[in-house]
Motif scaffolding. Structure first.
Motif, short mmCIF file in Angstrom:
data_model
loop_
_atom_site.label_atom_id
_atom_site.label_comp_id
_atom_site.label_asym_id
_atom_site.label_seq_id
_atom_site.Cartn_x
_atom_site.Cartn_y
_atom_site.Cartn_z
N ASN A 21 0.65 -1.20 0.27
CA ASN A 21 -0.07 -0.09 0.09
C ASN A 21 0.86 1.21 -0.02
OD1 ASN A 21 -2.75 -1.18 -0.10
ND2 ASN A 21 -2.47 -1.33 2.07
N GLN A 144 -4.96 -2.87 5.87
CA GLN A 144 -5.83 -1.45 5.41
C GLN A 144 -5.73 -0.44 6.46
OE1 GLN A 144 -6.55 -1.15 2.32
NE2 GLN A 144 -6.10 -3.59 1.76
N VAL A 218 -9.72 2.91 -3.94
CA VAL A 218 -8.37 2.40 -3.83
C VAL A 218 -7.66 2.45 -5.21
CG1 VAL A 218 -7.07 0.10 -3.67
CG2 VAL A 218 -9.37 0.57 -2.24
N ARG A 225 -3.72 7.25 -3.24
CA ARG A 225 -4.97 6.87 -2.75
C ARG A 225 -5.66 8.28 -2.13
NH1 ARG A 225 -5.73 1.36 0.41
NH2 ARG A 225 -7.73 2.53 1.10
N THR A 299 -15.27 0.05 -1.79
CA THR A 299 -14.09 -0.17 -1.15
C THR A 299 -13.99 -1.45 -0.10
OG1 THR A 299 -13.33 2.19 -1.10
CG2 THR A 299 -11.82 0.85 0.09
#
Length: 493
Positions: A21, A144, A218, A225, A299
């Motif tokens: 991420n 996340q 995302v 993001r 999401t």
């Protein structure tokens, strides 16, 4: 039931997910290159690397099984140094930025994909079945939420440090947690049409993961993001908490899924994804304002698509014969190829994107609902078991009699004759003659089928009649199709 292995492996998945991420969605990495058109090439190279390693996993799984130890060390170190190289690529002048950036991205795609696959292989090999789904869900949710915190609060240098250190945790865990066979009831591996259908589902799930990412907030890897914003940390955490709640609710459809027939095991999860894709296509038309709830829903389903994807792969590793790396390669290859197509040709063309998504929805419906039905109908003529034949029947529905099948009738008749032969002490040859007589064959045709003389057929027939205490072929047929044989069938079953 030990929690050590699922905890350590889940923690490694969290670390590798935070790396993915931050490197792929945080401005600390993408902002530098976004000013340079060459950054798109580094993004493209990352997906090329994923295609390469996925194809190798699918085509050469035995090599990866033999080389787990050295690959664990090499791939995690490549991730650490490749991360540093990517961060420096557009901030140095010694090497052309495109060369360093694309090269680093290529090796990052290869190493990240292998480490991810290795962790899930170890989960399949060392985690008890009831803990697999909770471990994957927990890792995805933690990834996340922590990604949102680090992506919003941590400075660029801190993010770089986190990303360079993150691969070291999977390195330690993969070397520490040894493969073993989880205790439990060992079931027969899926084969034939069931195996083909399972692999097709995994491939479609890989495509669905990319589609959900592209249609949610995302985005695809390499795009910053919007929820990774230090000025909106509270809103970002609230948004991700709501999204994770949706993901957990969707994941309830995976409870006890490993015990269900593959024909309808994942119908509800894929239905949720299909409905979400439909909502995403028409959200702008149906909702003119206040789309926070819809964005969080999309999401959340995107998070859930990752959970579904890896749960399917782990179950395939446990339930299909052969190397566990092959199912991972199938899913990753479908995901990576579709990712390349998306960022190179589809992403910039909204009309084409809508067409592709509608086609994907139709494909999901076909693979999940229509394909198993076609496989069932193809195999129906050979079914000689009432439960198999009426698999799709519901309570109160009309059932299909076994006698409705030509091949099924022949198999059922052979089974009944075998039961009679066992009950009355017939020899093997007498049992064969009994089966042919029950089919209404003449002595002449029996001679030709068994390549014996007519006199021998008459002798066997006489022995059969004597043992069964009957005097004609009509009485023999009445016994073969009689109710007593049904009782014997139930007792033996």
């Amino acid at each position: 039931m030990s929690l050590r292995n699922p905890f350590l492996l889940g923690l490694s998945l969290v670390a590798i997910g935070i790396w993915f991420n931050l490197v792929g969605y945080s401005g600390a990495f993408s902002a530098y290159g976004s000013l340079d058109a060459a950054f798109e090439d580094t993004r493209f190279a990352f997906y090329v690397g994923r295609v390469v390693i996925a194809a190798c996993l699918m085509l050469m799984p035995a090599f990866f099984e033999r080389s787990v130890f050295p690959l664990t060390i090499v791939m995690t170190l490549i991730m650490a140094f490749g991360t540093l190289s990517l961060a420096l690529s557009f901030n140095q002048t010694l090497v052309p930025p495109i060369v360093l950036g694309a090269g680093a991205s290529l090796f990052l795609g290869i190493s990240y994909m292998w480490v991810d696959a290795a962790l899930y292989v170890r989960i399949a090999q060392s985690v008890e079945a009831p803990l697999v789904v909770p471990a994957i869900i927990g890792a995805q949710i933690a990834e996340q939420l922590l990604g949102a915190v680090f992506g919003s609060l941590a400075l660029g240098g801190v993010q770089l440090l986190i990303c360079c250190a993150a691969p070291l945790l999977p390195l330690a865990v993969l070397l520490c947690v040894k493969p073993q066979h989880p205790s439990g009831v060992q079931t027969k591996p899926l084969e034939g049409a069931a195996r083909t259908h399972f692999l097709a589902l995994i491939a479609v799930a890989g495509v669905a993961v990319l589609a959900m990412g592209a249609m949610s907030s995302v985005g695809t890897w390499g795009a910053t993001r919007p929820d990774y914003d230090s000025e909106r940390l509270g809103a970002s955490l609230w948004f991700n908490l709501l999204s994770c709640s949706f993901a957990v609710v969707c994941s309830l459809s995976l409870r006890h899924s490993d015990n269900k027939p593959i024909s309808y095991r994942f119908q509800i999860p894929f239905l949720l994804i299909s409905c979400s894709l439909v909502i995403s296509l028409y959200a702008n038309t149906l909702l003119s304002s206040g789309t926070l709830f819809v964005d969080a829903l999309m999401t959340g389903v995107e998070y859930f698509s990752h959970i579904l994807f890896w749960v399917m792969i782990v179950q395939a590793m446990q339930q299909l014969e052969g190397s566990p790396y092959r199912p991972a390669g199938v899913g990753m290859l479908a995901y990576s190829i579709f990712s390349l197509l998306w960022i190179s040709s589809i992403e910039a063309n909204s009309d084409l994107a809508i067409f592709v998504l509608i086609s994907l929805i139709c494909g999901l419906v076909f693979i999940v609902s229509v394909h198993p039905r076609l496989l069932y109908e193809k195999s129906t003529p050979a079914m000689a078991d009432s439960d198999e034949l009426n698999e799709y029947a519901v309570e109160g529905d009309r059932t299909i009699p076994v006698e409705a099948n030509s091949i099924g009738l022949s198999l059922m008749l052979a089974r009944r004759c075998a039961l009679l032969a066992q009950e009355y002490g017939l020899t093997k040859r007498e049992a064969e003659v009994l089966n042919l007589l029950a089919q209404g064959r003449t002595k002449t045709s029996i001679c030709q089928l068994l390549t014996i003389s007519e006199g021998t057929v008459r002798t066997h027939t006489a022995h059969i009649f004597h043992k069964l205490d009957i005097n004609s072929q009509q009485e023999l047929v009445a016994i073969v199709y009689g109710s007593d044989v049904e009782d014997w069938s139930r007792e033996l079953a």
